[in-house]
Design a protein around this motif. Structure first.
Motif, PDB file in Angstrom:
ATOM      1  N   SER A  80      26.136  29.687  59.525  1.00 56.01           N
ATOM      2  CA  SER A  80      24.867  30.007  60.186  1.00 56.01           C
ATOM      3  C   SER A  80      23.703  29.991  59.208  1.00 56.01           C
ATOM      4  CB  SER A  80      24.955  31.389  60.839  1.00 56.01           C
ATOM      5  OG  SER A  80      25.048  32.382  59.827  1.00 56.01           O
ATOM      6  N   GLY A  81      24.018  30.018  57.911  1.00 58.21           N
ATOM      7  CA  GLY A  81      22.961  30.039  56.911  1.00 58.21           C
ATOM      8  C   GLY A  81      22.453  31.427  56.612  1.00 58.21           C
ATOM      9  N   ILE A  82      22.954  32.419  57.316  1.00 53.85           N
ATOM     10  CA  ILE A  82      22.547  33.800  57.059  1.00 53.85           C
ATOM     11  C   ILE A  82      23.281  34.286  55.821  1.00 53.85           C
ATOM     12  CG2 ILE A  82      22.559  36.143  57.992  1.00 53.85           C
ATOM     13  CD1 ILE A  82      22.351  34.843  60.785  1.00 53.85           C
ATOM     14  N   GLY A  83      22.632  35.082  55.013  1.00 51.22           N
ATOM     15  CA  GLY A  83      23.141  35.520  53.725  1.00 51.22           C
ATOM     16  C   GLY A  83      24.587  35.985  53.701  1.00 51.22           C
ATOM     17  N   TYR A  84      25.190  35.805  52.555  1.00 50.70           N
ATOM     18  CA  TYR A  84      26.567  36.230  52.333  1.00 50.70           C
ATOM     19  C   TYR A  84      26.601  37.125  51.114  1.00 50.70           C
ATOM     20  CZ  TYR A  84      31.507  36.142  51.212  1.00 50.70           C
ATOM     21  OH  TYR A  84      32.799  36.509  50.930  1.00 50.70           O
ATOM     22  N   PRO A  85      26.832  38.421  51.294  1.00 53.44           N
ATOM     23  CA  PRO A  85      26.924  39.295  50.119  1.00 53.44           C
ATOM     24  C   PRO A  85      28.259  39.077  49.420  1.00 53.44           C
ATOM     25  CG  PRO A  85      27.255  40.557  52.132  1.00 53.44           C
ATOM     26  CD  PRO A  85      26.942  39.144  52.548  1.00 53.44           C
ATOM     27  N   LEU A  86      28.214  38.778  48.143  1.00 49.57           N
ATOM     28  CA  LEU A  86      29.446  38.581  47.385  1.00 49.57           C
ATOM     29  C   LEU A  86      30.234  39.879  47.332  1.00 49.57           C
ATOM     30  CD1 LEU A  86      28.151  36.515  44.339  1.00 49.57           C
ATOM     31  CD2 LEU A  86      29.548  35.691  46.234  1.00 49.57           C
ATOM     32  N   ARG A  87      31.498  39.796  47.629  1.00 51.66           N
ATOM     33  CA  ARG A  87      32.361  40.967  47.495  1.00 51.66           C
ATOM     34  C   ARG A  87      32.676  41.165  46.015  1.00 51.66           C
ATOM     35  NH1 ARG A  87      34.982  38.385  52.083  1.00 51.66           N
ATOM     36  NH2 ARG A  87      36.528  37.591  50.614  1.00 51.66           N
ATOM     37  N   ASP A  88      32.966  42.409  45.660  1.00 47.99           N
ATOM     38  CA  ASP A  88      33.246  42.732  44.259  1.00 47.99           C
ATOM     39  C   ASP A  88      34.350  41.859  43.688  1.00 47.99           C
ATOM     40  OD1 ASP A  88      32.624  46.344  44.042  1.00 47.99           O
ATOM     41  OD2 ASP A  88      31.282  44.626  43.941  1.00 47.99           O
ATOM     42  N   ASN A  89      35.441  41.668  44.456  1.00 47.56           N
ATOM     43  CA  ASN A  89      36.552  40.882  43.916  1.00 47.56           C
ATOM     44  C   ASN A  89      36.148  39.425  43.671  1.00 47.56           C
ATOM     45  OD1 ASN A  89      36.538  40.460  46.806  1.00 47.56           O
ATOM     46  ND2 ASN A  89      38.604  39.622  46.642  1.00 47.56           N
ATOM     47  N   GLU A  90      35.274  38.889  44.503  1.00 51.34           N
ATOM     48  CA  GLU A  90      34.804  37.517  44.310  1.00 51.34           C
ATOM     49  C   GLU A  90      33.921  37.421  43.071  1.00 51.34           C
ATOM     50  OE1 GLU A  90      34.587  35.958  48.885  1.00 51.34           O
ATOM     51  OE2 GLU A  90      32.967  37.220  48.147  1.00 51.34           O
ATOM     52  N   LEU A  91      32.983  38.338  42.958  1.00 51.77           N
ATOM     53  CA  LEU A  91      32.086  38.323  41.811  1.00 51.77           C
ATOM     54  C   LEU A  91      32.863  38.546  40.513  1.00 51.77           C
ATOM     55  CD1 LEU A  91      29.296  38.096  40.624  1.00 51.77           C
ATOM     56  CD2 LEU A  91      28.925  40.510  41.168  1.00 51.77           C
ATOM     57  N   LEU A  92      33.774  39.507  40.518  1.00 49.13           N
ATOM     58  CA  LEU A  92      34.564  39.766  39.314  1.00 49.13           C
ATOM     59  C   LEU A  92      35.403  38.559  38.932  1.00 49.13           C
ATOM     60  CD1 LEU A  92      35.700  43.458  39.781  1.00 49.13           C
ATOM     61  CD2 LEU A  92      34.179  42.536  38.022  1.00 49.13           C
ATOM     62  N   ALA A  93      35.987  37.880  39.907  1.00 45.29           N
ATOM     63  CA  ALA A  93      36.780  36.682  39.610  1.00 45.29           C
ATOM     64  C   ALA A  93      35.920  35.632  38.920  1.00 45.29           C
ATOM     65  CB  ALA A  93      37.394  36.123  40.890  1.00 45.29           C
ATOM     66  N   MET A  94      34.695  35.461  39.395  1.00 45.69           N
ATOM     67  CA  MET A  94      33.811  34.467  38.791  1.00 45.69           C
ATOM     68  C   MET A  94      33.329  34.913  37.406  1.00 45.69           C
ATOM     69  SD  MET A  94      31.796  32.912  42.082  1.00 45.69           S
ATOM     70  CE  MET A  94      31.628  34.382  43.095  1.00 45.69           C
ATOM     71  N   LEU A  95      33.009  36.192  37.254  1.00 40.57           N
ATOM     72  CA  LEU A  95      32.591  36.691  35.941  1.00 40.57           C
ATOM     73  C   LEU A  95      33.744  36.627  34.944  1.00 40.57           C
ATOM     74  CD1 LEU A  95      30.410  39.789  36.901  1.00 40.57           C
ATOM     75  CD2 LEU A  95      29.623  37.540  36.127  1.00 40.57           C
ATOM     76  N   ASN A  96      34.959  36.893  35.404  1.00 45.52           N
ATOM     77  CA  ASN A  96      36.125  36.874  34.512  1.00 45.52           C
ATOM     78  C   ASN A  96      36.487  35.481  34.029  1.00 45.52           C
ATOM     79  OD1 ASN A  96      36.455  39.628  34.501  1.00 45.52           O
ATOM     80  ND2 ASN A  96      37.878  39.627  36.212  1.00 45.52           N
ATOM     81  N   GLU A  97      35.902  34.458  34.645  1.00 41.14           N
ATOM     82  CA  GLU A  97      36.131  33.102  34.155  1.00 41.14           C
ATOM     83  C   GLU A  97      35.426  32.866  32.817  1.00 41.14           C
ATOM     84  OE1 GLU A  97      36.900  30.676  38.299  1.00 41.14           O
ATOM     85  OE2 GLU A  97      34.884  30.662  37.455  1.00 41.14           O
ATOM     86  N   VAL A  98      34.539  33.771  32.448  1.00 43.11           N
ATOM     87  CA  VAL A  98      33.891  33.720  31.136  1.00 43.11           C
ATOM     88  C   VAL A  98      34.414  34.919  30.349  1.00 43.11           C
ATOM     89  CG1 VAL A  98      31.712  33.714  29.864  1.00 43.11           C
ATOM     90  CG2 VAL A  98      31.846  32.633  32.121  1.00 43.11           C
ATOM     91  N   SER A  99      35.292  34.649  29.393  1.00 42.15           N
ATOM     92  CA  SER A  99      35.956  35.746  28.676  1.00 42.15           C
ATOM     93  C   SER A  99      35.581  35.833  27.201  1.00 42.15           C
ATOM     94  CB  SER A  99      37.480  35.607  28.800  1.00 42.15           C
ATOM     95  OG  SER A  99      37.898  34.359  28.258  1.00 42.15           O
ATOM     96  N   GLN A 100      34.964  34.806  26.649  1.00 42.42           N
ATOM     97  CA  GLN A 100      34.595  34.841  25.234  1.00 42.42           C
ATOM     98  C   GLN A 100      33.346  35.698  25.044  1.00 42.42           C
ATOM     99  OE1 GLN A 100      34.101  30.776  23.946  1.00 42.42           O
ATOM    100  NE2 GLN A 100      36.301  30.373  23.980  1.00 42.42           N
ATOM    101  N   PRO A 101      33.438  36.724  24.198  1.00 46.05           N
ATOM    102  CA  PRO A 101      32.291  37.620  24.013  1.00 46.05           C
ATOM    103  C   PRO A 101      30.990  36.919  23.630  1.00 46.05           C
ATOM    104  CG  PRO A 101      34.249  38.590  23.057  1.00 46.05           C
ATOM    105  CD  PRO A 101      34.620  37.186  23.455  1.00 46.05           C
ATOM    106  N   ALA A 102      31.063  35.883  22.807  1.00 47.54           N
ATOM    107  CA  ALA A 102      29.828  35.185  22.412  1.00 47.54           C
ATOM    108  C   ALA A 102      29.181  34.507  23.621  1.00 47.54           C
ATOM    109  CB  ALA A 102      30.125  34.157  21.322  1.00 47.54           C
ATOM    110  N   LEU A 103      29.987  33.905  24.485  1.00 49.49           N
ATOM    111  CA  LEU A 103      29.452  33.284  25.699  1.00 49.49           C
ATOM    112  C   LEU A 103      28.908  34.338  26.650  1.00 49.49           C
ATOM    113  CD1 LEU A 103      32.153  30.553  26.495  1.00 49.49           C
ATOM    114  CD2 LEU A 103      29.871  30.222  25.505  1.00 49.49           C
TER     115      LEU A 103
END
Length: 140
Positions: A80-103
């Motif tokens: 519908s194009g109406i906003g989708y709030p990211l669920r915590d588990n989705e956001l964490l999964a995407m953030l966890n794809e970056v694990s190197q502290p320098a990055l």
């Protein structure tokens, strides 16, 4: 009827990227750009500055492709194009794809600038920032 806990346990609807890849880094920037559902001239001007691309070692073409893919993933979830709030588990999964502290450190700097560059921080941007900070705490 599905409980809130059951909804939060559903698998992520977003494509996975290899750990610490260009795509994983670019998606965090895409999330910061789109999290509040608005883009403004200040954010677009910041993204036109090649310095952030250099800081993250990302090619502009890769960023545009990842931004497109992220929007495509969102469109599959919310046709519908109406906003989708990211669920915590989705956001964490995407953030966890970056694990190197320098990055993580460089991404924190880029996302902070992107979130703050328009002079206002939305509720969604503040929530994203808190999640980034809590997920990427420096090791003691």
């Amino acid at each position: 009827m599905m409980t809130r806990q059951a909804r939060n346990r559903r698998p992520t609807h977003f494509r996975p990227y290899p750990s610490n890849s260009l795509q994983a880094r670019a998606r965090v920037v895409a999330i910061a750009l789109l999290v509040d559902g608005e883009t403004d001239d200040h954010e677009l001007a910041y993204l036109n500055d090649p310095a952030w691309l250099k800081a993250l070692d990302i090619d502009r073409t890769v960023f545009i492709e990842v931004l497109h893919d992220f929007c495509e993933d969102l469109a599959k979830i919310t046709p519908s194009g109406i906003g989708y709030p990211l669920r915590d588990n989705e956001l964490l999964a995407m953030l966890n794809e970056v694990s190197q502290p320098a990055l993580q450190s460089r991404l924190k700097e880029v996302t902070r600038h992107l979130i703050e560059c328009d002079g206002k921080v939305s509720r969604q941007e503040a929530q994203l920032w808190r999640k980034i900070i809590s997920s990427w705490q420096p090791a003691n």
